[in-house]
Design an enzyme around this catalytic site. Structure first.
Site: not given
Ligand code: SIN
Length: 544
Positions: A115, A244, A290, A351, A386
């Protein structure tokens, strides 16, 4: 009704359940959850759990990726502890019955996905429904345990806290002392029950519903954050709301995530003309961190005026996609999108809350015997952004830390007698019988808050918009204070109260931070200011 338990766990996601399964070796555990026990953010988590177990991987690389993503605000000691504990905690999940995708039969022969922001493949997963596999296995284990009692449709309203006071001049100041459980609304009967406990765990998840568009389920209304704040606990870093990059954009799709794992398997973000764009924004391209990907999409959409961008994974073919992403494949197909033939329309959505109730390395909040675990906590792991799939990991690691801490205090804490509380002590009695319904007030303000937050406190912020949000939300909070006594005590009303408070706290933290870092991007303060702002934003309520 009054209940007495050794442990009160509020929330039935991975954090609460994994703690309960351990704590039940010490005493009786009540788990209260405001809706169905499976209705948690955990249940909807698609990606997986990060752990450096691949042959080409190391703890050092996972630590480095986490620190880079956190943009200077992670606590390195916490990061190291979490990353190094991962394999052991994953082994426990397997023992509790979680079935992850495997490549072989060895204990750590898992299929490892990739990811954004990870320099190696290290995402352990159960197809694209990792959270569901975890949730179901842990619920099964908890239901089979003789010392765990699950109360569904029980909505925790406020913590029960014993305070000690000091006098400063002619003022009496309450100092926080010790948690003794919570006031809990039995949603079916409408009565407020007293759940007394020696140790209370806030495992209430996030607050995505504070935004108009979110990947979160409806239950994510920041209840734990609001309860902790009202009780006087310290909260931190609430400005760091993670958006997200890729939620499904479709009129009939509510909150549906298109996992970052698709980009990990070669999916590319493109505009409506089929042109890839992430290479313009970061050397890691589609697998950048992200915050960078979400901002890039926001920029592209603002430039083009389009409603969405697209994620193209058609080149992987139907056989692969059906096997690796059965949930996403089916969901999209049900809406007329065959992801093996057509790019998927996507937009960013709120998110994950990186800030939360400030805790130490053992999950302890600033109120004794009250712990916060999972998304509602701010442990120091995530910093300003995160790293993907570090959150389920954080939850299992900190539930273990909390369990060890509680075990160490067992003799001292569990011998203390419970306080005797009379019905006059319950702050909700006054509200209970008042049934003059004003439900339109709830629906209206719920919508207004979510729009304000989306438009003024979103991916890209500016001082003037934050100020507008602050003013509007202050007004709504005032209306709620005035109207609440005239509204039946029900879930919607209590969620609105929590949502409005959390919105106010997010804006306050965003106003405080006069720089741009990680997920907080303010065009009026576009640079990082390490000298003044390489620190947490802390917020709490003075109790008098
Ligand atoms: C995803 O599957 O993209 C979400 C994973 C995460 O938020 O950690």
């Amino acid at each position: 009704m009054e209940y007495r338990f050794d442990f009160l766990v509020i929330g039935s996601g991975i954090a609460g359940l994994s703690f309960a399964l351990k704590a039940a070796s010490l005493g009786d555990v009540a788990i209260v959850t405001k809706k169905d026990k499976l209705e948690t953010s955990t249940n909807y988590a698609q990606g997986g759990i990060a752990s450096a177990i691949g042959n080409d991987d190391s703890f050092e690389l996972h630590i480095q990726d986490t620190l880079t993503s956190g943009d200077g605000l992670c606590d390195p000691e916490v990061v190291e502890m979490v990353v190094r504990s991962a394999p052991e905690r994953i082994r426990e999940l397997v023992e509790w019955g979680v079935e992850f995708n495997r490549r072989g039969s060895g204990p750590f022969d898992f299929d490892l996905g990739r990811e954004g922001g990870h320099s190696r493949n290290r995402i352990i997963h159960a197809h694209d429904m990792t959270g569901q596999a975890i949730e179901r296995a842990l619920i099964r284990a908890a239901e089979e345990h003789p010392r765990i009692y699950i109360f569904e449709n029980h909505f925790a309203l406020d913590l029960i806290v014993e305070y000690d006071g000091i006098r400063i001049g002619d003022r009496s100041i309450k100092r926080r002392k010790r948690g003794w459980g919570a006031y809990v609304l039995n949603v079916s009967s409408g009565q407020v029950d007293l759940f007394l406990s020696h140790v209370t765990l806030l495992c209430t998840g996030g607050a995505g519903k504070v935004y108009l568009y979110t990947s979160n389920p409806d239950v994510a209304t920041g209840d734990g954050l609001a309860m902790a704040y009202r009780a006087g606990a310290v909260l931190a870093n609430l400005e760091f709301v993670q958006f997200h990059p890729t939620c499904l954009y479709h009129p009939q799709a509510k909150n549906f995530l298109i996992s970052e794992a698709l980009r990990g398997e070669g999916g590319r973000l493109i505009d409506k003309h089929g042109r890839p764009f992430m290479h313009k924004y970061h050397p890691l391209g589609d697998l950048a961190f992200r915050d960078i990907v979400a901002r890039a999409i926001d920029t592209e959409m603002k430039k083009s005026g389009d409603d969405c961008v697209f994620l193209d994974i058609t080149h992987r073919g139907k056989d692969f996609l059906v096997k690796r992403f059965p949930n996403i494949y089916e969901k999209c197909l049900s809406l007329g999108i065959d992801i093996s033939k057509t790019p998927i329309p996507v937009v960013p959505a709120a998110h994950y809350m990186c800030g939360g109730i400030k805790t130490d390395m053992r999950g302890r909040s600033s109120i004794d015997q009250v712990y916060a675990i999972g998304e509602c906590a701010c442990t120091g792991l995530h910093g300003a952004n995160r790293l993907a799939s570090n959150s389920l990991l954080e939850a299992v690691v900190f539930s273990h830390q909390a369990y060890l801490d509680v075990k160490g205090h067992f003799d001292e804490w569990f011998k203390r007698p419970f306080p005797s509380l009379s019905s006059q002590d319950c702050p909700y009695n006054a509200l209970e019988n008042n049934q003059q319904s004003e439900m339109v007030f709830i629906a209206h303000n719920w919508d207004v808050i979510r729009k304000i937050m989306w438009n003024y406190v979103g991916i890209v912020r500016r001082d003037s918009r934050l100020k507008l949000a602050q003013d509007h939300i202050a007004q709504i909070r005032q209306e709620i204070r005035e109207h609440l006594p005239h509204i039946p005590l029900n879930t919607d009303a209590m969620e609105l109260r929590n949502l409005a408070l959390v919105a106010e706290l997010i804006v306050s933290c965003a106003v405080m931070r006069k720089e741009s870092r990680g997920l907080h991007y303010n065009v009026d303060h576009p640079n990082k200011d390490d000298l003044r702002w390489r620190r947490d934003t802390l917020i709490w309520r003075e109790l008098e």
